[in-house]
Design a protein around this motif. Sequence first.
Motif, PDB file in Angstrom:
ATOM      1  N   UNK B  15     -47.872 -34.797   9.902  1.00  0.00           N
ATOM      2  CA  UNK B  15     -47.233 -34.318  11.135  1.00  0.00           C
ATOM      3  C   UNK B  15     -46.511 -32.992  10.873  1.00  0.00           C
ATOM      4  N   UNK B  16     -45.782 -32.937   9.743  1.00  0.00           N
ATOM      5  CA  UNK B  16     -45.040 -31.715   9.415  1.00  0.00           C
ATOM      6  C   UNK B  16     -45.983 -30.531   9.204  1.00  0.00           C
ATOM      7  N   UNK B  17     -47.083 -30.781   8.486  1.00  0.00           N
ATOM      8  CA  UNK B  17     -48.054 -29.707   8.248  1.00  0.00           C
ATOM      9  C   UNK B  17     -48.650 -29.183   9.552  1.00  0.00           C
ATOM     10  N   UNK B  35     -49.385 -31.460  21.254  1.00  0.00           N
ATOM     11  CA  UNK B  35     -50.359 -30.787  20.389  1.00  0.00           C
ATOM     12  C   UNK B  35     -50.157 -31.173  18.925  1.00  0.00           C
ATOM     13  N   UNK B  36     -48.898 -31.146  18.521  1.00  0.00           N
ATOM     14  CA  UNK B  36     -48.586 -31.492  17.135  1.00  0.00           C
ATOM     15  C   UNK B  36     -49.117 -32.881  16.809  1.00  0.00           C
ATOM     16  N   UNK B  37     -48.810 -33.832  17.713  1.00  0.00           N
ATOM     17  CA  UNK B  37     -49.249 -35.207  17.484  1.00  0.00           C
ATOM     18  C   UNK B  37     -50.772 -35.291  17.426  1.00  0.00           C
ATOM     19  N   UNK B  57     -38.198 -31.117  13.133  1.00  0.00           N
ATOM     20  CA  UNK B  57     -39.329 -30.599  12.369  1.00  0.00           C
ATOM     21  C   UNK B  57     -38.955 -29.270  11.717  1.00  0.00           C
ATOM     22  N   UNK B  58     -38.179 -28.482  12.437  1.00  0.00           N
ATOM     23  CA  UNK B  58     -37.761 -27.197  11.904  1.00  0.00           C
ATOM     24  C   UNK B  58     -36.765 -27.375  10.761  1.00  0.00           C
ATOM     25  N   UNK B  59     -35.871 -28.340  10.911  1.00  0.00           N
ATOM     26  CA  UNK B  59     -34.920 -28.623   9.839  1.00  0.00           C
ATOM     27  C   UNK B  59     -35.662 -29.003   8.556  1.00  0.00           C
ATOM     28  N   UNK B  60     -36.709 -29.789   8.708  1.00  0.00           N
ATOM     29  CA  UNK B  60     -37.507 -30.180   7.546  1.00  0.00           C
ATOM     30  C   UNK B  60     -38.129 -28.948   6.888  1.00  0.00           C
ATOM     31  N   UNK B  61     -38.562 -28.012   7.715  1.00  0.00           N
ATOM     32  CA  UNK B  61     -39.131 -26.770   7.193  1.00  0.00           C
ATOM     33  C   UNK B  61     -38.065 -25.959   6.454  1.00  0.00           C
ATOM     34  N   UNK B  62     -36.891 -25.864   7.057  1.00  0.00           N
ATOM     35  CA  UNK B  62     -35.771 -25.155   6.425  1.00  0.00           C
ATOM     36  C   UNK B  62     -35.512 -25.683   5.012  1.00  0.00           C
TER      37      UNK B  62
END
Lengths: 222, 222
Positions: B15-17, B35-37, B57-62
């Motif tokens: 999901x993150x990717x 879309x992501x799902x 999701x953005x926090x995970x990217x950070x």
Amino acid sequence: MHRGGPKSEETRGRILTSAMDLFRSRGFEQTTMREIASEAGVALGSAYYYFESKEALVMAFYRQAGDDTHKLIVQALSEEKDLQGRIRAILDVKFRYFHPNRKFLGALFGHAADPENPLSPFSEETRDTRETDIRHFEDALRESGAKIPKELKLHLPRLLWMYQMGLILFWIYDRSPSQTRTGQLIDKSLPVVVNLIRVARFPLLRPIRKMVADLLDAVYRV
Amino acid sequence: MHRGGPKSEETRGRILTSAMDLFRSRGFEQTTMREIASEAGVALGSAYYYFESKEALVMAFYRQAGDDTHKLIVQALSEEKDLQGRIRAILDVKFRYFHPNRKFLGALFGHAADPENPLSPFSEETRDTRETDIRHFEDALRESGAKIPKELKLHLPRLLWMYQMGLILFWIYDRSPSQTRTGQLIDKSLPVVVNLIRVARFPLLRPIRKMVADLLDAVYRV
DNA sequence: GTCTATATCGGGATAGAC
DNA sequence: GTCTATCCCGATATAGAC
């Protein structure tokens, strides 16, 4: 563009006022168009009749604020002589005017720092307000009698505008009671800024002055 | 916090990717959770099971980006001796790493400059990343052999971090091809910064140095 | 021209069945 | 842990009252 009689003008004003009230108390995100309409006593469709989007309401506020502060600043500048007093006058008008809107501006910055966003202080759509703003600093410098090194003359007003934007950003983030820390920041940074402009002429600092001028030319070149 | 087996971990990763891919190509706003799902081959509800919001999701990217760049910066600093080279090394890692994500970061700043917003670089939630980041500049200063006036020692790392944030903001707004103007800005501003640190010790500038130190103490006092 | 009522859609977020 | 159904809201559109 909805040019109507006084009735129309009054409805438009009521919608804008309701929106501002709700934005102030609840923030931009939390306020819905349905609430704004109902608070103003009109149907949702009417709100959209006058303002094509929630953002358009904010643009209307921007324009209003720009006009109001412009008049106040022109007046304030006429009463100050030296550079520090003149810059201070501009800042005082701004912060006094925006004081009741701090929370709202905070939420707004959260939607306005995107360069693609029309609400951004750097966007095409807000250019007029921005240029007027920069001209205030130009005025503040010109009539102050301060000697500005010629390399810096062109870009200094824009630089002071950036300084002002930095202060506003700090103020929005300032959680101290009554934003006293921002007050201190202004009190202590403004003399530094004015002194830096003064010492910039010193021969000892010529190399740095040259570098800064070169930097500014590169950055603001069209 | 969704601590599951390897299966769960894999779904979460997928999901993150997908989210990152879509954010990069379409930006934050334009990408929908649906879309992501679907890109990740799960139902909408499942995406929300792993990430409580689009922001999460953005926090995970950070966090990911913070970890990655930290390792790269520690490595890069070990190869540079003088202050300018060391600061430059940090900046290079940052800009190289974020290069593919410029558009995404731009859209993000449009949702992250609100102090109440967890995604803000100044928020409580991003404190860890920020403190690590500031420590990089502390390291850059300490091993460089540059003589720092004692009044400035405490706050200089934070000040350099602010300088970096300014550069990143400029870069996000930079519309020039391949962001060449940001390149110029770095090339020309970094020597100014390093020179200012150097001349700050001059006796002539003692008054300003005192004022700046006083200013920093007031601003960063807890 | 001004405004209401209502319908429709896209998209973030949630509840609850399985 | 996963899915379906649903809600809410911003936005757009339209029909029609006055």
